[in-house]
Design a protein around this motif. Sequence first.
Motif, PDB file in Angstrom:
ATOM      1  N   PRO A  86       0.848  -1.467   0.198  1.00 45.91           N
ATOM      2  CA  PRO A  86      -0.036   0.200   0.024  1.00 45.91           C
ATOM      3  C   PRO A  86       0.940   1.294   0.035  1.00 45.91           C
ATOM      4  O   PRO A  86       0.355   2.228  -0.591  1.00 45.91           O
ATOM      5  CB  PRO A  86      -1.001  -0.087   1.253  1.00 45.91           C
ATOM      6  CG  PRO A  86      -0.096  -1.063   2.039  1.00 45.91           C
ATOM      7  CD  PRO A  86       0.669  -1.854   1.372  1.00 45.91           C
ATOM      8  N   ASP A  87       1.919   1.079   0.751  1.00 48.43           N
ATOM      9  CA  ASP A  87       2.705   2.701   0.808  1.00 48.43           C
ATOM     10  C   ASP A  87       3.688   2.515  -0.491  1.00 48.43           C
ATOM     11  O   ASP A  87       4.432   1.953  -0.563  1.00 48.43           O
ATOM     12  CB  ASP A  87       3.547   2.580   1.926  1.00 48.43           C
ATOM     13  CG  ASP A  87       4.639   3.704   2.274  1.00 48.43           C
ATOM     14  OD1 ASP A  87       4.261   4.777   1.733  1.00 48.43           O
ATOM     15  OD2 ASP A  87       5.681   3.437   2.388  1.00 48.43           O
ATOM     16  N   PRO A  88       3.339   3.755  -1.273  1.00 51.45           N
ATOM     17  CA  PRO A  88       4.253   3.710  -2.538  1.00 51.45           C
ATOM     18  C   PRO A  88       5.713   4.053  -2.294  1.00 51.45           C
ATOM     19  O   PRO A  88       6.440   3.641  -3.333  1.00 51.45           O
ATOM     20  CB  PRO A  88       3.338   4.996  -3.076  1.00 51.45           C
ATOM     21  CG  PRO A  88       3.063   5.670  -1.968  1.00 51.45           C
ATOM     22  CD  PRO A  88       2.417   4.997  -1.050  1.00 51.45           C
ATOM     23  N   TYR A  89       5.878   4.615  -1.315  1.00 57.19           N
ATOM     24  CA  TYR A  89       7.430   4.830  -1.013  1.00 57.19           C
ATOM     25  C   TYR A  89       8.007   3.434  -0.700  1.00 57.19           C
ATOM     26  O   TYR A  89       9.084   2.941  -1.639  1.00 57.19           O
ATOM     27  CB  TYR A  89       7.671   5.599   0.379  1.00 57.19           C
ATOM     28  CG  TYR A  89       9.177   5.638   0.623  1.00 57.19           C
ATOM     29  CD1 TYR A  89      10.018   6.578   0.139  1.00 57.19           C
ATOM     30  CD2 TYR A  89       9.486   4.848   1.589  1.00 57.19           C
ATOM     31  CE1 TYR A  89      11.538   6.643   0.635  1.00 57.19           C
ATOM     32  CE2 TYR A  89      11.009   4.825   2.116  1.00 57.19           C
ATOM     33  CZ  TYR A  89      11.788   5.786   1.474  1.00 57.19           C
ATOM     34  OH  TYR A  89      13.208   5.901   2.016  1.00 57.19           O
ATOM     35  N   THR A  90       7.464   2.648  -0.116  1.00 57.68           N
ATOM     36  CA  THR A  90       7.997   1.271   0.323  1.00 57.68           C
ATOM     37  C   THR A  90       7.952   0.289  -1.061  1.00 57.68           C
ATOM     38  O   THR A  90       8.827  -0.617  -1.114  1.00 57.68           O
ATOM     39  CB  THR A  90       7.178   0.433   1.472  1.00 57.68           C
ATOM     40  OG1 THR A  90       7.378   1.448   2.747  1.00 57.68           O
ATOM     41  CG2 THR A  90       7.911  -0.707   1.931  1.00 57.68           C
TER      42      THR A  90
END
Length: 416
Positions: free
Chosen positions: A14-18
């Motif tokens: 879900p987290d685009p950075y990760t």
Amino acid sequence: MLVDEILESAESIPDPYTRALTYAKIGEILAGRRDSRYKKAFVSAFESLNEIDDPVILLRATLGIAYHLGKAGLKPYRKVFTKAIEESKTLPPSVRDEILTMAVRYLLALEDTGGAITVALEISDKKLMQETLTMVIKSTSKAIERGSIKSAYKLRRLKLALEYLEDEPYRSKGFLELAKALISLGSYESAFNAVKEINSPEWARIAFKELTFRLSKSGVIERYIDAFKVLAEEFSSRFGSNYEVELATAFVLAGKPEIALGIFRSHENSVEEITYAALEAIEKNPSIVSELVKHLGENEIEEVGRALLNWILDHPSPSFKHIVVAILKKNPPEALFVKAARYYTLIGEVEVSREIAAVIKDPRLRSLILADVARNYLKEGKLDEAIDVALEVKDRHYTSLLMSEILIKALESGEG
């Protein structure tokens, strides 16, 4: 099939950075395997950036992708770094400095020294810029010491970075790292010249120790005793403090104990200084310690010998036997004979420990040695020998403890 499933599953993060950094790492691994699907992984990493709204996090993610591209050996990593650095110009200076520092760390990890220096010079905070350049210099020095195939190039870059260090302690730290690099390349005279550029008394002392250690390790220290004398005189003149202890320690490490002791003995706390030098020597060049011990006086052997034996007991090895023998030949206090006996027990030469016990006059100290020997026999399962030794112990307390241990051990090893 597993790779396709992993690529598909990463999309669900879900987290685009990760997600971006995960795809980038996957791309790095696949590129290392020469799997063409690395392209899809990196494309997905860049696509994930479109979902990041925070400009700082976006730049951090971009730098992370650039790093993994570099680790994968893909040349476009430079363009990605350049783009991120350019876009960071819209950020407040302090925030941009953090991004630039992060970029420098990534570039150093990729051994891109030139790129790291270029980015570091854009840092607006002068203190942080010099700290970062010092980090670059240290990293480059270590790479040269490891034997980098581009050592000449890296040395030029190291010297370039040094030119931008104006304040202390950064400048002195930088010249020390230059000296380390030069020593690893065999340029010993140049290393001394680099150390002479140090303008901090604290770092001058550290540099003196580093020089003695590294030249001793290289086996060339005896050729540079005159250079050490000149350096000590120059530092003493410049900083108004005495560098005789450092000089004497250099003589010790060079295997010149008589000269060293002559310097030490002119000082009020000479025994303490000799002890310090002896411990330096046993760590850096143990082969010369026995010669130092041979030249110790009656008022020096107790403290120096105790410190050396304590160190040896913490690092028991047959290779230190020559030092122990040298100490015992100086006929030190009997308490040191106990330590020596303990050493021989630890290296498995129990009979030598018994021989030492035979010459000890103090009943308590003799009992300490024999008790240690008896316990060693017990550990080895030699009950008869343990009993024989226990009977030689005259101290009732130790005799009682030993007999108790022997009886329990006999019961444990018996069959009923």
